[in-house]
Design an enzyme around this catalytic site. Structure first.
Site, mmCIF file in Angstrom:
data_model
loop_
_atom_site.group_PDB
_atom_site.id
_atom_site.type_symbol
_atom_site.label_atom_id
_atom_site.label_comp_id
_atom_site.label_asym_id
_atom_site.label_seq_id
_atom_site.Cartn_x
_atom_site.Cartn_y
_atom_site.Cartn_z
ATOM 1 N N HIS A 35 0.835 -1.208 0.000
ATOM 2 C CA HIS A 35 0.000 0.000 0.000
ATOM 3 C C HIS A 35 0.871 1.260 0.000
ATOM 4 O O HIS A 35 0.544 2.256 -0.646
ATOM 5 C CB HIS A 35 -0.895 0.038 1.246
ATOM 6 C CG HIS A 35 -1.878 -1.082 1.331
ATOM 7 N ND1 HIS A 35 -1.761 -2.114 2.232
ATOM 8 C CD2 HIS A 35 -3.004 -1.347 0.616
ATOM 9 C CE1 HIS A 35 -2.777 -2.947 2.089
ATOM 10 N NE2 HIS A 35 -3.535 -2.513 1.114
ATOM 11 N N ASP A 150 -3.646 -7.538 -7.904
ATOM 12 C CA ASP A 150 -5.076 -7.777 -8.149
ATOM 13 C C ASP A 150 -5.373 -7.522 -9.621
ATOM 14 O O ASP A 150 -6.126 -6.604 -9.984
ATOM 15 C CB ASP A 150 -5.909 -6.865 -7.250
ATOM 16 C CG ASP A 150 -5.696 -7.193 -5.784
ATOM 17 O OD1 ASP A 150 -5.858 -8.363 -5.408
ATOM 18 O OD2 ASP A 150 -5.324 -6.281 -5.026
HETATM 19 O O1 PAF Z 1 -7.981 -3.872 -3.493
HETATM 20 C C1 PAF Z 1 -8.652 -3.546 -2.485
HETATM 21 O O2 PAF Z 1 -8.119 -3.339 -1.385
HETATM 22 C C2 PAF Z 1 -10.161 -3.405 -2.591
HETATM 23 O O3 PAF Z 1 -10.678 -4.330 -3.494
HETATM 24 C C3 PAF Z 1 -10.599 -1.981 -2.958
HETATM 25 C C4 PAF Z 1 -10.101 -1.569 -4.331
HETATM 26 C C5 PAF Z 1 -10.095 -0.993 -1.907
HETATM 27 C C6 PAF Z 1 -12.131 -1.901 -2.987
HETATM 28 O O4 PAF Z 1 -12.686 -2.236 -1.759
#
Ligand code: PAF
Length: 293
Positions: A35, A150
């Site tokens: 993140h 993802d």
């Molecule tokens: O990737 C994620 O953490 C989630 O799927 C997101 C994009 C924040 C949507 O809830």
């Protein structure tokens, strides 16, 4: 850094910053280095960085997974502040899904119906598309930042943004990996030491496919077999290992264009996903040779 909990407060906080670029990093909290990589990318390109932290109930197919999802808001806020986030948007479920909420954003086709869509049920991507649409409309960012881990979520959101002409640039940042090659995920915290060691078969499988493609193997089934061989006997429960078109998620027939190699597997109680992109003409280094791996 400020923390706001309502769409209205977020819009107020952003009003005076609108004439300079705003970047949004949507998260479900339990922040890790992956993140923070997204935050750094957003920080480099925008005057204002917003991070949303919301464990979105509509994208969980298993109630147990939703209940077990780590919620670490104080720690997340400290990490976000340190990484240079200006505004954390941390609504509760009632703010995002008030009584009477009845709208679902659904993207049709293989991109939502195969692989993750098949394993988790199509409500998963309905939930993702709906909440991301709401977050984009709440923050109206110039750019939004997502991780390549993802890959299917990214393809779904690219379809969403293109189809609805949403005025936002999606920025896809490379998968962040630990030194041993395991893709970083909030779920990794649940792995025991033994499970974590077994989970390393996943990046090894992706590396095996990458190496085979780099060595000239072009047959899709033979490439898949290389990956499966690496996963066999590792005590992990494979859900899929598939070679697909990275935009549509239709099965890849040949290596005549970039192909996404996607894996999902359960290691113990923890479900992990990972992927890499290969192509006959420009094979990347693979997950075990990437910077940051
Ligand atoms: O990737 C994620 O953490 C989630 O799927 C997101 C994009 C924040 C949507 O809830």
């Amino acid at each position: 850094m400020i923390i706001v909990r309502t769409v209205s407060d977020l819009r107020t906080a952003l009003r005076e910053r609108r004439d300079t670029p705003v970047g949004l990093v949507p998260t479900m909290g339990a922040l890790h280095e992956g993140h923070l990589t997204l935050v750094r990318a957003a920080r480099a390109e925008n005057r204002t960085v917003v991070m949303s932290i919301f464990v979105n109930p509509t994208q969980f197919d298993e109630q147990a997974d939703l209940a077990a999802y780590p919620r670490t808001e104080d720690r997340d806020a400290a990490l976000a502040a340190e990484a240079g986030v200006d505004i954390v948007f941390a609504p509760d479920a009632a703010e995002m899904y008030p009584t009477g909420f009845a709208t679902t954003v659904r993207i049709a086709g293989p991109v939502t119906e195969t692989l993750e869509g098949a394993q988790r049920g199509r409500a998963h991507f309905d939930g993702v598309a709906t909440i991301v649409t709401k977050l984009l409309l709440a923050a109206l960012p110039d750019a939004a930042y997502f991780g390549a881990k993802d890959a299917q979520q990214v393809a779904v959101l690219q379809r969403l943004v293109a189809d609805l002409d949403l005025p936002v640039r999606l920025v896809v940042c490379p998968t962040s990996r630990d030194a041993d090659g395991l893709a970083r995920s909030s779920r990794n915290a649940r792995l025991t030491a033994d499970e974590r060691a077994r989970a390393l078969a996943i990046p090894r499988a992706l590396q095996a496919v990458t190496d085979a493609a780099a060595a000239g193997l072009a047959d899709v089934e033979a490439l898949r077999a290389r990956g499966l061989a690496e996963l066999a006997g590792e005590g992990i429960d494979l859900e899929y290992l598939a070679l697909v078109d990275p935009a549509t998620f239709e099965p890849a027939a040949a290596l005549d264009r970039p192909v996404l190699v996607a894996v999902a597997a359960r290691v113990g109680r923890t479900r992990l996903i990972d992927n890499t992109v290969i192509s006959a003409h420009a094979v990347g280094p693979g997950p075990l040779s990437q910077e940051g791996a």
